[in-house]
Design a protein around this motif. Structure first.
Motif, PDB file in Angstrom:
ATOM      1  N   HIS A   1     110.160 115.848  45.413  1.00 48.44           N
ATOM      2  CA  HIS A   1     109.900 116.908  44.456  1.00 48.44           C
ATOM      3  C   HIS A   1     109.126 116.322  43.272  1.00 48.44           C
ATOM      4  O   HIS A   1     109.400 115.206  42.850  1.00 48.44           O
ATOM      5  CB  HIS A   1     111.265 117.446  43.993  1.00 48.44           C
ATOM      6  CG  HIS A   1     111.186 118.406  42.861  1.00 48.44           C
ATOM      7  ND1 HIS A   1     110.913 119.741  43.040  1.00 48.44           N
ATOM      8  CD2 HIS A   1     111.362 118.231  41.536  1.00 48.44           C
ATOM      9  CE1 HIS A   1     110.908 120.334  41.861  1.00 48.44           C
ATOM     10  NE2 HIS A   1     111.180 119.452  40.935  1.00 48.44           N
TER      11      HIS A   1
ATOM     12  N   THR B   1     108.935 115.135  36.128  1.00 45.26           N
ATOM     13  CA  THR B   1     110.218 114.842  36.772  1.00 45.26           C
ATOM     14  C   THR B   1     109.936 114.635  38.254  1.00 45.26           C
ATOM     15  O   THR B   1     109.197 115.429  38.859  1.00 45.26           O
ATOM     16  CB  THR B   1     111.177 116.049  36.625  1.00 45.26           C
ATOM     17  OG1 THR B   1     111.249 116.383  35.244  1.00 45.26           O
ATOM     18  CG2 THR B   1     112.573 115.725  37.144  1.00 45.26           C
TER      19      THR B   1
ATOM     20  N   THR C   1     111.693 113.520  42.191  1.00 40.67           N
ATOM     21  CA  THR C   1     112.857 113.169  43.020  1.00 40.67           C
ATOM     22  C   THR C   1     112.326 112.401  44.221  1.00 40.67           C
ATOM     23  O   THR C   1     111.403 112.873  44.906  1.00 40.67           O
ATOM     24  CB  THR C   1     113.610 114.423  43.488  1.00 40.67           C
ATOM     25  OG1 THR C   1     114.032 115.135  42.328  1.00 40.67           O
ATOM     26  CG2 THR C   1     114.833 114.052  44.334  1.00 40.67           C
TER      27      THR C   1
ATOM     28  N   SER D   1     118.983 109.789  47.228  1.00 36.88           N
ATOM     29  CA  SER D   1     117.978 110.487  46.438  1.00 36.88           C
ATOM     30  C   SER D   1     118.158 110.156  44.949  1.00 36.88           C
ATOM     31  O   SER D   1     119.286 110.122  44.456  1.00 36.88           O
ATOM     32  CB  SER D   1     118.173 111.979  46.729  1.00 36.88           C
ATOM     33  OG  SER D   1     117.709 112.741  45.688  1.00 36.88           O
TER      34      SER D   1
ATOM     35  N   THR E   1     116.555 111.031  40.966  1.00 42.56           N
ATOM     36  CA  THR E   1     115.660 111.851  40.141  1.00 42.56           C
ATOM     37  C   THR E   1     115.502 111.172  38.796  1.00 42.56           C
ATOM     38  O   THR E   1     116.465 110.635  38.244  1.00 42.56           O
ATOM     39  CB  THR E   1     116.264 113.258  39.946  1.00 42.56           C
ATOM     40  OG1 THR E   1     116.394 113.866  41.219  1.00 42.56           O
ATOM     41  CG2 THR E   1     115.378 114.138  39.068  1.00 42.56           C
ATOM     42  N   ASP E   2     114.274 111.170  38.279  1.00 42.35           N
ATOM     43  CA  ASP E   2     114.067 110.611  36.939  1.00 42.35           C
ATOM     44  C   ASP E   2     112.856 111.311  36.316  1.00 42.35           C
ATOM     45  O   ASP E   2     112.101 112.013  37.002  1.00 42.35           O
ATOM     46  CB  ASP E   2     113.856 109.096  37.004  1.00 42.35           C
ATOM     47  CG  ASP E   2     114.169 108.430  35.666  1.00 42.35           C
ATOM     48  OD1 ASP E   2     114.414 109.157  34.678  1.00 42.35           O
ATOM     49  OD2 ASP E   2     114.162 107.193  35.604  1.00 42.35           O
TER      50      ASP E   2
END
Ligand code: KIV
Ligand code: ZN
Length: 517
Positions: free
Chosen positions: A397, A411, A413, A421, A423-424
């Motif tokens: 993502h 952002t 993912t 997984s 996300t950052d």
């Protein structure tokens, strides 16, 4: 091969790979070799077996798998090189050892630091050694166009006696002009008594922009093998662009009076694949395969072509497999339609490949109602990218917020091969910078971005954006490509593609986590 055919010797995987900034994996070399096979080249120089274990393995793998053409390995005139070349190609259906040594005074004196007689002996000994392994032996006197002619004749006569079956005349530093190159070929034919026993070949570099012209002058002077690279890749300014040499020979039988074994309809696809894999773009005005090669901008030309194509077109774009920009498929097209169109473009997919490609096609058709051949080719190259690199990480993502008064924030993912997984988010100077910084926070592997390029696959505001990037780590370059109708997403895909390529060559897995600080 009959005398009315010119042998096409492709060295994209050897001299082409020597282009600064190109580093191909074994898998990529195999993919190019298979396409060169479809193109119908007679000889594939798969590499320089003694130069590195990686090159050895790639040459060996191609020799085992690509069975129609002759598979050659280059070797210096030193016996262990010749033996390594043979080890790598001995399982080929049609193996060839290609030995070379400097023949010009300047290279013999300053590079080899030997005397000319010693060099001649090394050439003969290496050809004899190659012949003890293999019937098909090519010999190249490097820098032949700056070599004393009497010495050159003696050397060629001696290596032919020792068993060479092809004599290749390289214009190694791209110094010759076409008429003098043709004269040198004529002189060789007149002054080397046993020259009729071998195939005469040329290998021209492009330092003064004469590589194709010199190669064709060679053909006109009677040579029956031309060496070169797809898209003119190669050392420095490159080698003769094979697609140009081929189409000149095919388009002007009145001048050359010879043909080739090439399936010219595979030219466009080959050029595109090589550009895709190497990350070396094809300039728009490049002959034969550039984006503008068959585009008519002036009204007078357009008018002429509409009335009669031959008024301003000397080649039929279809003859080189040029994709049409006509609407071919749309949202309502089914699998059978997609398969049929891909077949026409030269792709034969099995059931699973078709199913995967159909999903991508449908996603595109949802966002871009008119799907053209060019779009399909772009889909096929991104599908290839997905399957070619062992993907350690995949982009799940990406979301960006930016605008004239906003700090670009991204952002991402990312999912690893064990389905973990992370996300950052990060900010950056622009949206792409923010995305790359966010990816860097997750996949922590240092590198330098050295090139970033966006191309539109087809015209129009809804065009697919094709992003090519190059990153470097420890003096090695890694190319990444990504396509999407959203160029930020395409940029993120390209970066993940380059990172996966880089990571495939690293021994240790990087940290995959959200940094604590
Ligand atoms: O340019 C050159 O001379 C070469 C030889 C090895 C054939 O690439
Ligand atoms: Zn070369």
């Amino acid at each position: 091969m009959s005398d009315d055919k010119v042998i096409i010797f492709d060295t994209t995987l050897r001299d082409g790979e020597q282009s600064a900034g190109i580093g191909l994996t074994s898998q990529e070399k195999m993919e190019i070799a298979k396409q060169l096979d479809r193109l119908g080249v007679d000889v594939i120089e798969a590499g320089f077996a003694a130069s590195s274990p990686g090159d050895f393995e790639a040459v060996q793998a191609i020799a085992r798998e690509v069975r129609r053409p002759i598979i050659a390995s280059l070797a210096r005139c030193v016996l262990p090189d010749v033996d390594a070349a043979w080890e790598a190609i001995k399982e080929a259906a049609h193996p060839r050892i290609h030995v070379f040594i400097s023949s010009s005074d300047v290279q013999i004196m300053h590079q080899l630091r030997r005397n000319p007689e010693e060099v001649l002996d090394m050439a003969v000994a290496s050809v004899e050694r190659a012949k003890s392994h293999c019937e098909d032996v090519e010999f190249s006197p490097m820098d032949a166009t700056r070599t004393d002619e009497e010495y050159l004749y003696r050397m060629l006569e001696a290596v032919i006696k020792a068993g060479a079956t092809t004599i290749n005349i390289p214009d190694t530093v791209g110094y010759a002009m076409p008429w003098e190159f043709a004269q040198r070929i004529e002189n060789i034919k007149e002054n080397v008594p046993n020259i009729d026993e071998v195939v005469l070949s040329v290998h021209c570099h492009n330092d003064l922009g004469q590589a194709v012209g010199n190669s064709l002058a060679g053909v006109k002077a009677g040579v029956r093998q031309v060496e070169g690279c797809i898209n003119g890749l190669g050392e420095r300014a490159g080698n003769a662009a094979l697609e140009e040499v081929i189409m000149a020979i095919e388009t002007r039988p009145d001048i050359y009076g010879v043909g080739t074994n090439i399936d010219t309809r595979q030219i466009y696809r080959t050029s595109r694949l090589v550009s895709d894999i190497t990350g070396f773009p094809v300039q728009p005005n490049k002959a034969i395969v550039g984006a503008n090669a068959f585009r008519h901008a002036s009204g007078i030309h357009q008018d002429g072509v509409l009335k009669e194509r031959s008024t301003f077109e000397i080649m039929d774009p279809q003859a080189i497999g040029w994709p049409s920009n006509e609407l071919v498929l749309g949202k309502l097209s089914g699998r059978a339609g997609l398969r049929a169109r891909l077949n026409e473009l030269g792709f034969n997919l099995d059931k699973d490949e078709l199913a995967e490609t159909f999903v991508v096609f449908q996603e595109l058709a949802d966002r871009k109602p008119e799907v053209t051949d060019a779009d399909l080719l772009s889909i096929m190259s991104s599908q290839r990218r997905i399957s070619d690199v062992p993907a350690m990480y995949r982009l799940e993502h990406v979301q960006v917020s930016c605008g004239s008064h906003e700090i670009p924030t991204a952002t991402v993912t990312i999912v690893d091969s064990e389905e973990k997984s992370v996300t950052d988010a990060a900010t950056g100077t622009g949206p792409v910078d923010a995305v790359y910084k966010a990816i860097n926070r997750v996949v922590q592997v240092s590198n330098t971005l050295t090139e970033f390029r966006v191309d539109a696959v087809t015209g129009g505001i809804d065009a697919i954006g094709d992003v090519t990037i190059r990153i470097e780590k420890d003096d090695r370059a890694y190319v990444g490509r990504g396509s999407d109708v959203d160029i930020i997403v395409a940029s993120a895909k390209a970066y993940m593609n380059a990172l996966n390529r880089l990571l495939a060559t690293q021994d240790t897995r990087p940290t995959f986590d959200v940094p604590t600080s």
